[in-house]
Motif scaffolding. Sequence first.
Motif, PDB file in Angstrom:
ATOM      1  N   ALA A  25       0.859  -1.213  -0.126  1.00 49.58           N
ATOM      2  CA  ALA A  25      -0.059   0.044  -0.206  1.00 49.58           C
ATOM      3  C   ALA A  25       0.761   1.121   0.006  1.00 49.58           C
ATOM      4  CB  ALA A  25      -1.039   0.058   1.157  1.00 49.58           C
ATOM      5  N   PRO A  26       0.482   2.091  -0.668  1.00 51.57           N
ATOM      6  CA  PRO A  26       1.392   3.364  -0.583  1.00 51.57           C
ATOM      7  C   PRO A  26       0.981   4.238   0.575  1.00 51.57           C
ATOM      8  CG  PRO A  26      -0.761   3.902  -2.299  1.00 51.57           C
ATOM      9  CD  PRO A  26      -0.715   2.236  -1.734  1.00 51.57           C
ATOM     10  N   ARG A  27       2.008   4.946   0.842  1.00 50.31           N
ATOM     11  CA  ARG A  27       1.941   5.899   1.930  1.00 50.31           C
ATOM     12  C   ARG A  27       2.924   7.240   1.965  1.00 50.31           C
ATOM     13  NH1 ARG A  27       4.143   1.046   3.092  1.00 50.31           N
ATOM     14  NH2 ARG A  27       2.140   0.182   4.262  1.00 50.31           N
ATOM     15  N   VAL A  28       2.544   8.046   2.933  1.00 50.94           N
ATOM     16  CA  VAL A  28       3.403   9.242   2.894  1.00 50.94           C
ATOM     17  C   VAL A  28       3.793   9.420   4.468  1.00 50.94           C
ATOM     18  CG1 VAL A  28       1.740  10.684   3.194  1.00 50.94           C
ATOM     19  CG2 VAL A  28       4.046  11.673   2.538  1.00 50.94           C
ATOM     20  N   VAL A  29       5.099   9.808   4.927  1.00 49.02           N
ATOM     21  CA  VAL A  29       5.374  10.018   6.353  1.00 49.02           C
ATOM     22  C   VAL A  29       5.663  11.390   6.466  1.00 49.02           C
ATOM     23  CG1 VAL A  29       6.803   9.205   8.073  1.00 49.02           C
ATOM     24  CG2 VAL A  29       6.139   7.701   6.706  1.00 49.02           C
ATOM     25  N   TRP A  30       5.264  12.259   7.369  1.00 45.39           N
ATOM     26  CA  TRP A  30       5.478  13.322   7.777  1.00 45.39           C
ATOM     27  C   TRP A  30       6.591  13.629   9.048  1.00 45.39           C
ATOM     28  CZ3 TRP A  30       3.460  17.132   4.393  1.00 45.39           C
ATOM     29  CH2 TRP A  30       2.549  16.870   3.670  1.00 45.39           C
ATOM     30  N   PHE A  31       7.812  14.459   8.524  1.00 45.76           N
ATOM     31  CA  PHE A  31       8.620  14.702   9.503  1.00 45.76           C
ATOM     32  C   PHE A  31       8.713  16.284   9.878  1.00 45.76           C
ATOM     33  CE2 PHE A  31      10.000  11.026   7.229  1.00 45.76           C
ATOM     34  CZ  PHE A  31      10.501   9.961   7.989  1.00 45.76           C
ATOM     35  N   THR A  32       9.203  16.688  10.800  1.00 49.18           N
ATOM     36  CA  THR A  32       9.565  18.220  11.006  1.00 49.18           C
ATOM     37  C   THR A  32      11.177  18.334  11.175  1.00 49.18           C
ATOM     38  OG1 THR A  32       9.173  17.761  13.398  1.00 49.18           O
ATOM     39  CG2 THR A  32       7.451  19.027  11.942  1.00 49.18           C
ATOM     40  N   SER A  33      11.789  19.395  10.886  1.00 51.87           N
ATOM     41  CA  SER A  33      13.218  19.507  10.773  1.00 51.87           C
ATOM     42  C   SER A  33      13.883  19.947  12.201  1.00 51.87           C
ATOM     43  CB  SER A  33      13.582  20.586   9.773  1.00 51.87           C
ATOM     44  OG  SER A  33      13.085  21.700  10.113  1.00 51.87           O
ATOM     45  N   THR A  74      10.100   6.569  -6.704  1.00 46.85           N
ATOM     46  CA  THR A  74      10.450   5.264  -7.361  1.00 46.85           C
ATOM     47  C   THR A  74      11.326   4.687  -6.278  1.00 46.85           C
ATOM     48  OG1 THR A  74      11.445   6.130  -9.057  1.00 46.85           O
ATOM     49  CG2 THR A  74       9.376   5.524  -9.432  1.00 46.85           C
ATOM     50  N   ARG A  75      12.261   5.526  -5.541  1.00 42.88           N
ATOM     51  CA  ARG A  75      13.215   4.868  -4.582  1.00 42.88           C
ATOM     52  C   ARG A  75      12.998   5.069  -3.185  1.00 42.88           C
ATOM     53  NH1 ARG A  75      16.761   1.151  -6.805  1.00 42.88           N
ATOM     54  NH2 ARG A  75      18.399   1.906  -5.356  1.00 42.88           N
ATOM     55  N   ALA A  76      13.394   4.254  -2.339  1.00 35.84           N
ATOM     56  CA  ALA A  76      13.239   4.587  -0.937  1.00 35.84           C
ATOM     57  C   ALA A  76      14.225   5.745  -0.496  1.00 35.84           C
ATOM     58  CB  ALA A  76      13.501   3.353  -0.181  1.00 35.84           C
ATOM     59  N   ALA A  77      13.651   6.647   0.462  1.00 35.49           N
ATOM     60  CA  ALA A  77      14.491   7.592   1.427  1.00 35.49           C
ATOM     61  C   ALA A  77      15.095   6.905   2.592  1.00 35.49           C
ATOM     62  CB  ALA A  77      13.402   8.871   1.383  1.00 35.49           C
ATOM     63  N   CYS A  78      15.892   7.703   3.080  1.00 36.28           N
ATOM     64  CA  CYS A  78      16.765   7.353   4.196  1.00 36.28           C
ATOM     65  C   CYS A  78      16.479   7.778   5.637  1.00 36.28           C
ATOM     66  CB  CYS A  78      18.013   7.883   3.829  1.00 36.28           C
ATOM     67  SG  CYS A  78      18.839   7.086   2.131  1.00 36.28           S
ATOM     68  N   LEU A  79      15.202   8.380   5.729  1.00 27.64           N
ATOM     69  CA  LEU A  79      15.100   8.887   7.224  1.00 27.64           C
ATOM     70  C   LEU A  79      14.569   7.897   8.295  1.00 27.64           C
ATOM     71  CD1 LEU A  79      13.602  12.462   6.850  1.00 27.64           C
ATOM     72  CD2 LEU A  79      15.931  11.694   7.204  1.00 27.64           C
ATOM     73  N   LEU A  80      13.961   6.835   7.570  1.00 23.98           N
ATOM     74  CA  LEU A  80      13.237   5.868   8.364  1.00 23.98           C
ATOM     75  C   LEU A  80      14.279   4.425   8.250  1.00 23.98           C
ATOM     76  CD1 LEU A  80       9.621   5.718   6.955  1.00 23.98           C
ATOM     77  CD2 LEU A  80      10.417   6.617   9.231  1.00 23.98           C
ATOM     78  N   CYS A  91       6.503   4.947  -0.626  1.00 21.43           N
ATOM     79  CA  CYS A  91       6.612   5.601   0.936  1.00 21.43           C
ATOM     80  C   CYS A  91       7.297   6.734   0.848  1.00 21.43           C
ATOM     81  CB  CYS A  91       7.245   4.475   1.649  1.00 21.43           C
ATOM     82  SG  CYS A  91       7.608   4.612   3.357  1.00 21.43           S
ATOM     83  N   VAL A  92       6.495   7.791   0.785  1.00 20.15           N
ATOM     84  CA  VAL A  92       7.080   9.210   0.449  1.00 20.15           C
ATOM     85  C   VAL A  92       7.530   9.833   1.802  1.00 20.15           C
ATOM     86  CG1 VAL A  92       6.852  11.300  -0.629  1.00 20.15           C
ATOM     87  CG2 VAL A  92       5.654   9.508  -1.574  1.00 20.15           C
ATOM     88  N   GLN A  93       8.705  10.360   2.032  1.00 21.71           N
ATOM     89  CA  GLN A  93       9.225  10.956   3.330  1.00 21.71           C
ATOM     90  C   GLN A  93       9.099  12.308   3.080  1.00 21.71           C
ATOM     91  OE1 GLN A  93      12.463   8.837   5.028  1.00 21.71           O
ATOM     92  NE2 GLN A  93      11.856   6.872   4.085  1.00 21.71           N
ATOM     93  N   ILE A  94       8.550  13.130   3.788  1.00 25.36           N
ATOM     94  CA  ILE A  94       8.644  14.502   3.557  1.00 25.36           C
ATOM     95  C   ILE A  94       8.872  15.218   4.849  1.00 25.36           C
ATOM     96  CG2 ILE A  94       6.980  16.397   2.927  1.00 25.36           C
ATOM     97  CD1 ILE A  94       5.249  14.882   1.562  1.00 25.36           C
ATOM     98  N   VAL A  95      10.159  15.987   4.876  1.00 23.61           N
ATOM     99  CA  VAL A  95      10.298  16.892   5.957  1.00 23.61           C
ATOM    100  C   VAL A  95       9.635  18.196   5.718  1.00 23.61           C
ATOM    101  CG1 VAL A  95      12.383  17.951   7.068  1.00 23.61           C
ATOM    102  CG2 VAL A  95      12.604  15.661   6.271  1.00 23.61           C
ATOM    103  N   VAL A  96       9.032  18.690   6.875  1.00 20.41           N
ATOM    104  CA  VAL A  96       8.468  20.024   6.817  1.00 20.41           C
ATOM    105  C   VAL A  96       9.522  20.885   7.728  1.00 20.41           C
ATOM    106  CG1 VAL A  96       6.441  21.381   7.521  1.00 20.41           C
ATOM    107  CG2 VAL A  96       6.285  19.085   6.699  1.00 20.41           C
ATOM    108  N   ILE A  97       9.776  21.967   7.248  1.00 15.82           N
ATOM    109  CA  ILE A  97      10.828  22.885   8.257  1.00 15.82           C
ATOM    110  C   ILE A  97       9.584  23.561   9.330  1.00 15.82           C
ATOM    111  CG2 ILE A  97      12.162  25.121   8.196  1.00 15.82           C
ATOM    112  CD1 ILE A  97      13.026  22.927   6.318  1.00 15.82           C
TER     113      ILE A  97
END
Length: 222
Positions: A25-33, A74-80, A91-97
Amino acid sequence: MADAWLPGAGRIPARQDGGRLKGGAPRVVWFTSENDPRRVSARSAACDLARQGRPPHLVWNPVTGEIVQLLPVTRAACLLAEPVRAEGRACVQIVVIGLAREPFTAGPLNGLERIMRWLDTWSVPRRWPAGPPLPSPQSYHSARERRPWARGGHFGASQVPESMLPDPGGLDVHRITGGDAPMMGVPRPRQPVGEQTDPPAALIPHRLPRPAAEPVLTPGAV
């Protein structure tokens, strides 16, 4: 066909990524900086994360609307950590300032609709299967269960299995996914193991060093 790069976003292609995605399943994860969005740009934060070898997919400043992309979706990111960072066909990883203790949904969300439309093209459901993220510091004790994670949708970093992160804090999730976005009930924190609420710095890999001099931003595109 969905675009692997967010149209119109600035680009700082990272040399390192988290590997191939495993499907699901597609997903997005929200982070803060953990930076003030009035003083730190998305580009400067993205450069720091790239230098640290911890690139997310997007870095977004909701005050100026600046968006920078480091990796294709299309590639995994590295925060998780592995293996969760590669779970899902996206699995979209988004950093919010912003700051976990001051939820970014309480302020301007310039550029959010552009991000959401792009996530829609990747069929990320506009729902929060684990409910709204808990505020910090309660979020250190979030349940982080596998069952809601498997459904896909939107998650705070504090809700991801095997994560030790507290961000993004107590968001008004309806400002992100809309007033009709389905979700489970309000989450309850798990029983804390001890009295400590702040984990060691090593468990927060995406935190950015405080710049020696933080210039005031001039709003505008990258």
